[in-house]
Design a protein around this motif. Structure first.
Motif, mmCIF file in Angstrom:
data_model
loop_
_atom_site.group_PDB
_atom_site.id
_atom_site.type_symbol
_atom_site.label_atom_id
_atom_site.label_comp_id
_atom_site.label_asym_id
_atom_site.label_seq_id
_atom_site.Cartn_x
_atom_site.Cartn_y
_atom_site.Cartn_z
ATOM 1 N N GLU A 1 33.262 109.148 33.964
ATOM 2 C CA GLU A 1 33.385 109.800 35.000
ATOM 3 C C GLU A 1 34.225 108.679 35.850
ATOM 4 O O GLU A 1 35.280 109.249 36.716
ATOM 5 C CB GLU A 1 32.069 110.236 35.928
ATOM 6 C CG GLU A 1 32.267 110.862 37.171
ATOM 7 C CD GLU A 1 30.946 111.218 37.952
ATOM 8 O OE1 GLU A 1 29.961 111.422 37.345
ATOM 9 O OE2 GLU A 1 31.137 111.173 39.215
ATOM 10 N N GLU A 2 33.687 107.656 36.004
ATOM 11 C CA GLU A 2 34.241 106.469 36.862
ATOM 12 C C GLU A 2 35.855 106.126 36.429
ATOM 13 O O GLU A 2 36.680 106.192 37.130
ATOM 14 C CB GLU A 2 33.510 105.391 37.062
ATOM 15 C CG GLU A 2 32.283 105.692 37.648
ATOM 16 C CD GLU A 2 32.457 106.081 39.293
ATOM 17 O OE1 GLU A 2 33.480 105.836 39.975
ATOM 18 O OE2 GLU A 2 31.426 106.997 39.512
ATOM 19 N N ILE A 3 35.916 105.751 34.878
ATOM 20 C CA ILE A 3 37.275 105.572 34.401
ATOM 21 C C ILE A 3 38.236 106.744 34.464
ATOM 22 O O ILE A 3 39.499 106.655 34.726
ATOM 23 C CB ILE A 3 37.222 104.902 33.202
ATOM 24 C CG1 ILE A 3 36.458 103.546 33.278
ATOM 25 C CG2 ILE A 3 38.653 104.745 32.556
ATOM 26 C CD1 ILE A 3 36.272 102.849 31.720
ATOM 27 N N GLY A 4 37.765 107.848 34.634
ATOM 28 C CA GLY A 4 38.413 109.229 34.543
ATOM 29 C C GLY A 4 39.176 109.481 35.978
ATOM 30 O O GLY A 4 39.763 110.034 36.161
ATOM 31 N N LYS A 5 38.665 108.652 36.901
ATOM 32 C CA LYS A 5 39.230 108.873 38.214
ATOM 33 C C LYS A 5 40.348 108.103 38.391
ATOM 34 O O LYS A 5 41.112 108.121 39.535
ATOM 35 C CB LYS A 5 37.900 108.163 39.485
ATOM 36 C CG LYS A 5 36.795 109.442 39.563
ATOM 37 C CD LYS A 5 36.029 108.489 40.426
ATOM 38 C CE LYS A 5 34.613 109.467 40.872
ATOM 39 N NZ LYS A 5 33.646 108.593 41.302
ATOM 40 N N LEU A 6 40.649 107.076 37.638
ATOM 41 C CA LEU A 6 41.779 106.322 37.802
ATOM 42 C C LEU A 6 43.084 107.017 37.611
ATOM 43 O O LEU A 6 43.065 108.079 36.914
ATOM 44 C CB LEU A 6 41.866 105.296 36.631
ATOM 45 C CG LEU A 6 40.612 104.274 36.701
ATOM 46 C CD1 LEU A 6 40.703 103.120 35.674
ATOM 47 C CD2 LEU A 6 40.995 103.217 38.109
#
Ligand code: XMP
Length: 323
Positions: free
Chosen positions: A233-238
Motif C-alpha cells: 500500500e505505502e510503496i504503491g502510493k509513490l
C-alpha cells in the motif's frame, strides 16, 4: 504446433490494436472449441486473468474457472478473484479454499525447493481432482505468454514444478501465447479488468510460501500477509513504483520491549527492486518518508513483529526472493 510469433503480428501498444486482437481471438476461440466446455486454473495473476476475460467474452458460461486458494496468496487476492470474475463478469467459478491441506503438507518443511515441490504437487492434485469431477471437459486454457515459450529454460521453468497427470488429456487453448507481458496488460485493460489486476507486480507461483522463510507457521504467515499489504500500500502510493516490492519474514526472533516487558518477536523485511528480466536486479531507493511510514504502521498494526528491516541488496549477489 507453431510456437513462433508470426512476423506480420503488430506489437499491441494501444486500445485500438488490443480491441482488434480481442475480436480476432474471440473468433479463433469459438472456432476451436465450439459449444464445448473449457477449463482454466485461474490464479488471479495477469496472464490467467486476461485469458479468463477473453474466454468469458468468447464462450461465457462454458468457461469453467477453478481458483485454488493455497493460503499463500496475498491479502485480498482470493476475494478479488471472486469479486471480479464471479460477481462482475458472471463467470462459472469453482472456488476451493485448500489452505489447511497446503499448510498441513508444508508443516515442518524448511527446504525451499521441497516447499516449492509440495506446493506444486498439491496444487496439481487439487486441480486434477476438480478436472476429473467435470467429466466432459476436453479443453484446457492456459495463460502461456511468449516469454514462457522463448525462455522455457528460464526462471519460471526452473522454479515451477508440476504439470498435469498423464491420464488427464486436454487440447490446449492458449490465446495470449504470442504476446509479451506489456501487450497482455494492454489487452487486459481493453477487456475491462481492474488496473490493479492488470498492472500487478510479478508474484511467484509458490506465493508467500517462499517469503515466509523456513518452515511455515500460520501465525508468521498471517503476520506476513498483513505486513506485506502495508508495504504494497505505502510503496504503491509513490508516483513511480518499482518492479517488485514486498515483505519477507525470516524464521528468526529478536528481543522487543513493550510496556516495560521484554519479549521475542519477528522481524519484517522490506524488499523493493527494479529489473528488466529478473536475471539481475537493483535495489529500489525507497524514500525515507515511506520507509518510516511502513515501519510505524507495521509495528503498530501487525502483532508479533517488533523489528523492521530494509533489504537493499542487489542481484547478484542476493536473489530477489529470500528462498
Ligand atoms: P530470484 O529470487 O531467483 O527471482 O532472483 C527471480 C524472479 O523469479 C520470481 N520467482 C518465482 N517465480 N515461481 C515463480 O513463478 C517461483 O518459484 C519463483 N521463485 C522466484 C521472483 O519473484 C523474481 O521475480
Amino acid at each position: 504446433m507453431n510456437e513462433t510469433r508470426p512476423s506480420s503480428m503488430k506489437r499491441i501498444t494501444n486500445k485500438k490494436l488490443a480491441l482488434a486482437f480481442i475480436d480476432e481471438q474471440v473468433k479463433q476461440i469459438k472456432a476451436q472449441v465450439g459449444d464445448k466446455k473449457v477449463l482454466l486454473a485461474l490464479s488471479g495473476g495477469v496472464d490467467s486473468s486476461v485469458v479468463a476475460a477473453l474466454l468469458i467474452k468468447a464462450i461465457g458460461k462454458n468457461l469453467i474457472c477453478v481458483h485454488v486458494n493455497h493460503g499463500l496468496l496475498r491479502k485480498g487476492e482470493p476475494e478479488q478473484v471472486i469479486q471480479v470474475f464471479k460477481k462482475e463478469m458472471g463467470a462459472t467459478l469453482i472456488y476451493r479454499n485448500k489452505t489447511n491441506l497446503f499448510l498441513n503438507e508444508l508443516k515442518g518443511v524448511s527446504d525451499p525447493e521441497k516447499k516449492r515441490k509440495i506446493i506444486g504437487k498439491v496444487f496439481i492434485d487439487v486441480f486434477a481432482q476438480e478436472a476429473k469431477k467435470l467429466k466432459d471437459v476436453k479443453f484446457l486454457a492456459q495463460g502461456t505468454i511468449y516469454p514462457d515459450i522463448l525462455e522455457s529454460k528460464g526462471v519460471k521453468a526452473h522454479h515451477n514444478v508440476g504439470g498435469l497427470p498423464k491420464n488427464l488429456k486436454f487440447e490446449l487453448v492458449e490465446p495470449v501465447k504470442f504476446l509479451y507481458k506489456d501487450e497482455v496488460r494492454v489487452v487486459g485493460e481493453a477487456l475491462g479488468l481492474p488496473k490493479n489486476m492488470v498492472y500487478r507486480q510479478p508474484f511467484p507461483g509458490p506465493g508467500l510460501g517462499v517469503r515466509c522463510v523456513g518452515a511455515i507457521t500460520r501465525d508468521r504467515l498471517n503476520a506476513l500477509k498483513e505486513a506485506d499489504a502495508i508495504v504494497r500500500e505505502e510503496i504503491g502510493k509513490l508516483e513511480k513504483t518499482p518492479w517488485q516490492y514486498f515483505c519477507v519474514i525470516p524464521d528468526l526472533k529478536s528481543t522487543g520491549i513493550k510496556d516495560g516487558k521484554r519479549y521475542m518477536g519477528w522481524a519484517a523485511v522490506i524488499r523493493a527492486i527494479n529489473t528488466k528480466d529478473a536475471v539481475t536486479a537493483k535495489s529500489f531507493e525507497i524514500p525515507y518518508k515511506t520507509l518510516y511510514k511502513i515501519r510505524d504502521r507495521i509495528i503498530k498494526e501487525v502483532p508479533g513483529i517488533n523489528r523492521v528491516l530494509w533489504d537493499y541488496s542487489d542481484k547478484p549477489i542476493s536473489t530477489i526472493e529470500w528462498e
